[in-house]
Design an enzyme around this catalytic site. Structure first.
Site, short mmCIF file in Angstrom:
data_model
loop_
_atom_site.label_atom_id
_atom_site.label_comp_id
_atom_site.label_asym_id
_atom_site.label_seq_id
_atom_site.Cartn_x
_atom_site.Cartn_y
_atom_site.Cartn_z
N ASP A 293 3.21 11.28 -7.77
CA ASP A 293 4.50 10.73 -7.80
C ASP A 293 4.82 10.12 -9.08
OD1 ASP A 293 6.82 9.57 -6.47
OD2 ASP A 293 6.01 7.69 -6.46
N GLU B 130 -5.73 8.25 -3.53
CA GLU B 130 -5.05 8.89 -2.56
C GLU B 130 -5.60 10.31 -2.23
OE1 GLU B 130 -0.96 8.11 -1.61
OE2 GLU B 130 -1.61 5.74 -1.73
N TYR C 14 1.38 0.60 3.27
CA TYR C 14 2.83 0.63 3.15
C TYR C 14 3.33 0.42 4.52
CZ TYR C 14 2.75 1.89 -1.75
OH TYR C 14 2.80 2.37 -3.19
N GLU D 244 -2.36 -1.27 -3.63
CA GLU D 244 -0.76 -0.79 -3.59
C GLU D 244 -0.26 -1.47 -2.40
OE1 GLU D 244 0.61 3.34 -4.20
OE2 GLU D 244 -1.17 3.63 -5.73
C1 BDP Z 1 1.26 5.73 -3.29
C2 BDP Z 1 0.85 6.41 -4.52
C3 BDP Z 1 1.75 6.08 -5.67
C4 BDP Z 1 3.12 6.36 -5.44
C5 BDP Z 1 3.48 5.18 -4.28
C6 BDP Z 1 4.77 5.42 -3.78
O1 BDP Z 1 -0.56 6.35 -4.88
O2 BDP Z 1 1.46 7.15 -6.65
O3 BDP Z 1 3.96 6.16 -6.21
O4 BDP Z 1 2.69 5.59 -2.98
O5 BDP Z 1 5.11 6.16 -2.96
O6 BDP Z 1 0.97 6.57 -2.20
O7 BDP Z 1 5.67 4.73 -4.22
#
Ligand code: BDP
Length: 637
Positions: free
Chosen positions: A200, A442, A495, A531
């Protein structure tokens, strides 16, 4: 490897060539009494090979003459990505070989020295010629490569360096990708192809960092390895010096020099131990004192009949240990008040930019950050220098992002991945800021095939450096992941409330809490959330909040923070917002001109969530310091 034209360009050049730099040292070029340096940054001549096969440059041997004689060239800044420099969409999205060249002079004085040509990085495959003769190739986008070029040079006269760089991602590159040829001629012109990426972020190409020439005596300091330990009131500095060239060295002096310039320990051997009494330990940045981290210098003087080579390596005295619930720096618990980053910015793409580096470190400290991850590739050595000097801890990540397809787990990929880890550890092993290696981000670590792969990559990395923990970053769960068993610290990207149950911030604490507690029970290892984040369009509002508004980003982070607070002191050892700043991606329906999960815009202006994080981090203080701080209120700004 596909026999399609674009890949053929790669195959022709790389077949049967021993790639990489694993066999020799990769010390950062530093001037000294015995070493001179010449910077080759600036405007180079540039030409993209727009032929359908992308192979015209090799077929017509463009390296045999100045590039401007082969066809039209444009000025291209080095360092920079080539993508955003012109107004041409075709060049922004170009995939294949691009060519650069420039002239330079070397003084006749340099004839008697070893002269090295170093590229700090070029993305992705590179072939380099000096005066039409091939001098080196390199496979991989974010790490340095260099070669001795004396025998190719004309001293006291003009020389030409030419480099061809190919940004194509294949199933065996890191990051992996693939090329699809569109064969329906009713919809696509003949030969039409697209690059598919599995990560991404935008696949910027070109010469991204400095290009330099430097000299050493013919017998020279090739590599230095330092590991440190602490014993009561002593700092233990284990060192190893490798020499290169000929004739062999006749003697060596190794000195530890403190900040004031005093020699506080020395030895006359190529390897051994120097103890430093009452050492100044290297500590992560703390908002309460805002003092730079303490760096010593290891001064190595290598004597031979060709002269004395002197190399000064900055280093810190500090230890890293991992227990089942803590990361200890200098035997004190460390909590990562972090962000994950990217290296890109407007116009220059991923090109090295000192103004941006300075701004980013000022912003990191303004936010109260003491730690970042080099997501998702090794960063410039000048960035790592700042981390060492300013005391920002780093999870040093390889470009192993998007390892998804079975072919990405093949033996060819595995060998390349191990080679990349060797190059990364070689480059960054002496950096006190680096406290953990991350081999990947990931990957599909739920696949059975991933188990053997990560056992090998992680085992290989540990064999290269036994002083730091090794991890990879997982988006799997404790039930699906096959490779978490091998890591020292569990790093999770989460997330909840974004990619699942969008809008439902009320579920975050429950879902994340269940997930982390179960992981803890299974693995009994410390956990970092590497993250968590929500896309946010600056200036977009909604009350009550809705996704993509500034209010939603703040609420989203705050729910995570409540859960984090409940787990700190138990097993949670860090948190990293995704992302420090907005960054460019490929075009996609989920991305409105790039990824917008930044606390800051791409121009480094704060969204409200930046203030939320800043208040949190400043209030937390920093528990890892010579005198653990009590929480303090903002001291900066
Ligand atoms: C995670 C990835 C990251 C993406 C992020 C996203 O590690 O590189 O930019 O999600 O979707 O899965 O913002």
């Amino acid at each position: 490897m596909s026999r399609r034209p674009i890949m053929a360009g790669v195959a022709v050049c790389f077949m049967g060539v021993v790639l990489g730099v694993a066999g020799k040292g990769m010390l950062y070029p530093r001037e000294s009494e015995s070493r001179n340096m010449k910077n080759l940054d600036g405007m180079w001549n540039f030409r993209a090979d727009a032929s359908p096969s992308r192979n015209q440059g090799f077929d017509q041997q463009w390296y045999k003459s100045p590039l401007s004689q082969t066809g039209p060239v444009i000025p291209m800044p080095v360092p920079s990505s080539f993508n955003d420099i012109t107004q041409e969409k075709a060049l922004r999205d170009y995939v294949g070989w691009v060519w650069y060249d420039r002239e330079f002079f070397v003084s006749t004085d340099w004839r008697k020295h070893r002269v090295v040509l170093r590229f700090d990085s070029a993305h992705y495959y590179s072939v380099v010629w000096v005066n039409s003769q091939e001098v080196m190739q390199h496979d991989g986008g974010h790490l340095p490569f260099e070669e001795d070029i004396n025998s190719f040079l004309t001293f006291g006269s003009s020389n030409r360096v030419t480099i061809a760089v190919n940004n194509t991602l294949t199933p065996h590159t890191l990051p992996p990708g693939s090329v699809t040829y569109k064969t329906d001629t009713t919809r696509y012109p003949a030969g039409y192809f697209v690059q598919n990426v599995q990560m991404d972020f935008f696949n910027y190409g070109g010469i991204h960092r400095h290009v330099r020439l430097y000299t050493t005596p013919n017998t020279y300091v090739d590599d230095i390895t330092i590991t440190t330990d602490i014993a009561v009131s002593k700092g233990v500095v284990n060192f190893n010096v490798d020499s290169g060239g000929s004739p062999g060295a006749t003697s060596v002096k190794v000195e530890v020099v403190d900040k004031a310039g005093n020699v506080v320990g020395s030895a006359d051997r190529m390897s051994g131990v120097i103890t430093v009494t009452n050492p100044h330990l290297w500590y992560p940045y703390t908002m309460t004192t805002d003092t730079p981290a303490y760096l010593y210098v290891l001064k190595v003087s290598l004597v031979s009949s060709t002269g004395t080579d002197i190399y000064r390596l900055p280093f810190g005295i500090r230890t890293v240990h991992v227990t089942d619930s803590q990361i200890l720096i200098n035997n004190k618990p460390f909590y990562c008040q972090g962000v994950a980053k990217h290296e890109d910015s407007d116009i220059r793409g991923k090109g090295l930019d000192y103004a941006l580096i300075a701004k980013d470190f000022n912003l990191l400290k303004w936010l109260g950050v003491n730690c970042f991850r080099t997501s998702h590739y090794p960063y410039a050595e000048e960035i790592m220098d700042q981390a060492d000097q300013q005391g920002i801890m780093v999870i040093d990540e390889s470009p192993g992002v998007g390892i998804d397809e079975d072919e990405n787990f093949s033996n060819i990929s595995l060998l390349h991945h191990m080679e990349v880890m060797s190059e990364l550890v070689k480059r960054d092993k002496n950096r006190p800021s680096v406290f953990m290696w991350s081999v990947a981000n990931e990957p599909r670590s739920d696949k059975a095939i991933s188990e053997a792969y990560f056992r090998s990559v992680i085992g290989h990395t540990r064999s290269l450096d036994h002083t730091r923990p090794v991890t990879f970053v997982s988006d799997q769960t404790h039930t699906s992941d096959k490779a978490l068993q091998f890591v020292d610290v569990i790093c999770y990207n989460r997330y909840d409330g974004w990619y699942s149950d969008l809008g439902h911030t009320e579920l975050i604490q429950l879902q994340l809490g269940t997930d982390l507690d179960a992981t803890r029970v299974k693995y009994r290892k410390p956990i970092i959330i590497t993250e968590y984040g929500a896309d946010t369009i600056p200036g977009l509002h909604g009350d009550p909040s809705v996704s993509f508004t500034e209010e939603y980003q703040v609420e989203f982070l705050e729910e995570y923070h409540k859960l984090f607070d409940a787990k700190i002191g138990k097993y949670l050892v860090g948190e990293m917002v995704w992302n420090f700043a907005d960054f460019m991606t490929v075009q996609g329906l989920q991305r409105v001109v790039g990824n917008k999960k930044g606390l800051l815009t791409r121009q480094r202006q704060p969204k409200p969530a930046a203030f939320t994080l800043r208040s949190r981090y400043l209030a937390m203080g920093n528990i890892t310091s010579p005198t653990p701080s009590v929480p303090v209120l903002p001291v900066i700004g």
